[in-house]
Write a protein that holds these residues in place. Structure first.
Motif, mmCIF file in Angstrom:
data_model
loop_
_atom_site.group_PDB
_atom_site.id
_atom_site.type_symbol
_atom_site.label_atom_id
_atom_site.label_comp_id
_atom_site.label_asym_id
_atom_site.label_seq_id
_atom_site.Cartn_x
_atom_site.Cartn_y
_atom_site.Cartn_z
ATOM 1 N N VAL A 106 0.844 -1.205 0.000
ATOM 2 C CA VAL A 106 0.000 0.000 0.000
ATOM 3 C C VAL A 106 0.879 1.255 0.000
ATOM 4 N N ALA A 107 1.915 1.237 0.855
ATOM 5 C CA ALA A 107 2.836 2.381 0.933
ATOM 6 C C ALA A 107 3.529 2.585 -0.412
ATOM 7 N N LEU A 108 3.928 1.499 -1.053
ATOM 8 C CA LEU A 108 4.615 1.571 -2.348
ATOM 9 C C LEU A 108 3.702 2.165 -3.418
ATOM 10 N N ILE A 109 2.415 1.736 -3.398
ATOM 11 C CA ILE A 109 1.446 2.259 -4.387
ATOM 12 C C ILE A 109 1.286 3.783 -4.199
ATOM 13 N N ILE A 110 1.117 4.201 -2.936
ATOM 14 C CA ILE A 110 0.952 5.640 -2.661
ATOM 15 C C ILE A 110 2.200 6.407 -3.115
ATOM 16 N N LEU A 111 3.371 5.816 -2.842
ATOM 17 C CA LEU A 111 4.654 6.443 -3.200
ATOM 18 C C LEU A 111 4.781 6.591 -4.713
ATOM 19 N N VAL A 112 4.430 5.524 -5.446
ATOM 20 C CA VAL A 112 4.538 5.545 -6.916
ATOM 21 C C VAL A 112 3.562 6.568 -7.502
ATOM 22 N N VAL A 113 2.327 6.588 -6.959
ATOM 23 C CA VAL A 113 1.327 7.561 -7.444
ATOM 24 C C VAL A 113 1.823 8.988 -7.186
ATOM 25 N N GLY A 114 2.346 9.219 -5.979
ATOM 26 C CA GLY A 114 2.886 10.538 -5.620
ATOM 27 C C GLY A 114 4.019 10.939 -6.541
ATOM 28 N N PHE A 115 4.914 9.997 -6.816
ATOM 29 C CA PHE A 115 6.071 10.261 -7.674
ATOM 30 C C PHE A 115 5.614 10.571 -9.100
ATOM 31 N N ALA A 116 4.652 9.761 -9.601
ATOM 32 C CA ALA A 116 4.149 9.955 -10.968
ATOM 33 C C ALA A 116 3.510 11.339 -11.111
ATOM 34 N N PHE A 117 2.709 11.731 -10.112
ATOM 35 C CA PHE A 117 2.067 13.050 -10.151
ATOM 36 C C PHE A 117 3.118 14.158 -10.120
ATOM 37 N N ALA A 118 4.129 13.971 -9.261
ATOM 38 C CA ALA A 118 5.169 15.001 -9.103
ATOM 39 C C ALA A 118 5.943 15.207 -10.401
ATOM 40 N N VAL A 119 6.146 14.126 -11.152
ATOM 41 C CA VAL A 119 6.948 14.222 -12.372
ATOM 42 C C VAL A 119 6.085 14.601 -13.583
ATOM 43 N N LEU A 120 4.931 13.949 -13.711
ATOM 44 C CA LEU A 120 4.107 14.172 -14.911
ATOM 45 C C LEU A 120 3.294 15.456 -14.856
ATOM 46 N N SER A 121 2.865 15.832 -13.670
ATOM 47 C CA SER A 121 2.088 17.071 -13.545
ATOM 48 C C SER A 121 2.714 17.934 -12.449
ATOM 49 N N PRO A 122 3.809 18.619 -12.788
ATOM 50 C CA PRO A 122 4.571 19.314 -11.733
ATOM 51 C C PRO A 122 3.942 20.617 -11.241
ATOM 52 N N GLY A 123 2.869 21.074 -11.909
ATOM 53 C CA GLY A 123 2.234 22.315 -11.459
ATOM 54 C C GLY A 123 2.883 23.507 -12.113
ATOM 55 N N HIS A 124 3.019 24.612 -11.366
ATOM 56 C CA HIS A 124 3.563 25.856 -11.921
ATOM 57 C C HIS A 124 5.020 25.657 -12.337
ATOM 58 N N ASP A 125 5.317 25.955 -13.591
ATOM 59 C CA ASP A 125 6.686 25.809 -14.076
ATOM 60 C C ASP A 125 7.084 27.060 -14.867
ATOM 61 N N PRO A 126 7.769 27.994 -14.227
ATOM 62 C CA PRO A 126 8.125 29.240 -14.913
ATOM 63 C C PRO A 126 9.025 29.020 -16.128
ATOM 64 N N ILE A 127 9.896 27.990 -16.086
ATOM 65 C CA ILE A 127 10.834 27.747 -17.194
ATOM 66 C C ILE A 127 10.047 27.398 -18.463
ATOM 67 N N LYS A 128 9.065 26.495 -18.280
ATOM 68 C CA LYS A 128 8.249 26.082 -19.422
ATOM 69 C C LYS A 128 7.509 27.272 -20.013
ATOM 70 N N LYS A 129 6.981 28.140 -19.133
ATOM 71 C CA LYS A 129 6.231 29.310 -19.595
ATOM 72 C C LYS A 129 7.105 30.217 -20.447
ATOM 73 N N GLU A 130 8.346 30.433 -19.948
ATOM 74 C CA GLU A 130 9.276 31.292 -20.689
ATOM 75 C C GLU A 130 9.575 30.709 -22.056
ATOM 76 N N LYS A 131 9.774 29.384 -22.100
ATOM 77 C CA LYS A 131 10.062 28.709 -23.364
ATOM 78 C C LYS A 131 8.900 28.888 -24.334
ATOM 79 N N LYS A 132 7.655 28.754 -23.773
ATOM 80 C CA LYS A 132 6.465 28.909 -24.615
ATOM 81 C C LYS A 132 6.390 30.311 -25.192
ATOM 82 N N LYS A 133 6.730 31.308 -24.346
ATOM 83 C CA LYS A 133 6.695 32.699 -24.792
ATOM 84 C C LYS A 133 7.657 32.928 -25.948
ATOM 85 N N GLU A 134 8.869 32.314 -25.804
ATOM 86 C CA GLU A 134 9.878 32.454 -26.857
ATOM 87 C C GLU A 134 9.370 31.848 -28.171
#
Lengths: 107, 184
Positions: free
Chosen positions: A79-107
């Motif tokens: 159960v702990a491993l499943i929660i950990l993997v889900v947390g990790f996947a969310f952290a990597v795939l949907s990181p939230g606010h990313d100023p670097i990406k925004k700047e790249k998009k603007k360019e």
């Protein structure tokens, strides 16, 4: 290492004779006497509000706890491993606010 | 540093904090109490349910640590953070109940030549359960707040994007006008 620590504790305790230990305990109890009224006041104030709510949560925990299996850590580890993997996947795939990406998009 | 790496590092930091405070320290304390055999100054501990206590500390502690990683790695005011917080609170609730269940809340220690020290923190645990109820209510509020906040943010981003497109169109018109002026 483990035994060394244990023997260090034993050696430390052996320095004191029982009368000295009771003296130390007496001093601790004396000073706890000053803290006691403050703690009592806080607990007395909170007790009527929180105890009924605590009873509710206790019943819930009791229900969950009775359904849990004891003696085998594998399920909990999984159960702990499943929660950990889900947390990790969310952290990597949907990181939230990313100023670097925004700047790249603007360019 | 990239955002995903930051998230993971934050998660690891929070998980480590919980691993130390809710698993490692209680585990080591109970293990030392179980194994303590002091020569010349005998201490006999009457509580014999250490194995049960240690098992529940490890089992529920593992889930708490995993949920703590999820909480730490989620950005602020997101529904997933609220969900992980909820899992963590439920795990904490069962963790505290396990102390009561396994007998760690009622403790007595007999010291030869001094007497017996005993304490019961059952009432305090009930109080703490009440605090957990309040925490659960706060988590629910966080969840609703996160959903509303994310919707607002999405709307704001959409508005910004459309404004940006308008600006680009306006700029293009100006440019064509200017070009027209030059042509004239």
């Amino acid at each position: 290492m483990n035994n060394t620590f244990k023997y260090a504790i034993i050696a430390f305790i052996n320095q004191f004779d029982p009368t000295m230990l009771s003296g130390i305990l007496g001093t601790i109890i004396y000073y706890l006497g000053f803290v006691k009224p403050i703690v009592t006041a806080i607990i007395t104030f909170l007790l009527p509000f929180l105890t009924p709510l605590g009873e509710l949560i206790k019943d819930f925990a009791q229900t969950v706890f009775s359904s849990l299996g004891a003696g085998d850590l594998t399920y909990y580890f999984l159960v702990a491993l499943i929660i950990l993997v889900v947390g990790f996947a969310f952290a990597v795939l949907s990181p939230g606010h990313d100023p670097i990406k925004k700047e790249k998009k603007k360019e | 540093m990239k955002q995903p790496v930051k998230n993971v590092l934050r998660g690891v930091a929070r998980a480590t904090e919980y691993a130390v405070s809710s698993v490692l320290i209680p585990y080591l304390s109970f293990r030392y109490l179980r194994d303590l055999n002091v020569g010349g100054f005998p201490i006999s501990v009457s509580n014999e349910q250490y194995d049960t206590i240690i098992f529940w500390i490890t089992a529920i502690g593992l889930i708490t640590v995993a949920a703590a990683f999820g909480v730490g790695s989620s950005p602020k005011r997101t529904p997933r953070k609220a969900v992980f917080l909820m899992i963590q609170t439920v795990a904490n609730c069962i963790y505290i109940y396990s102390y009561k269940f396994s007998g760690a809340a009622d403790y007595s220690m007999a010291i030869v030549g001094f007497g017996t020290i005993s304490f019961s923190v059952g009432a305090l645990l009930n109080l703490w359960m009440g605090v957990i109820f309040l925490k659960t209510a706060l988590n629910l509020y966080d969840f609703i707040d996160a959903i509303i906040f994310q919707k607002k943010q999405k709307k704001l981003r959409l508005e910004q994007d459309t404004e940006g497109e308008k600006d680009v169109e306006y700029g293009a018109n100006n440019l064509s006008d200017n070009l027209g002026v030059v042509k004239k």
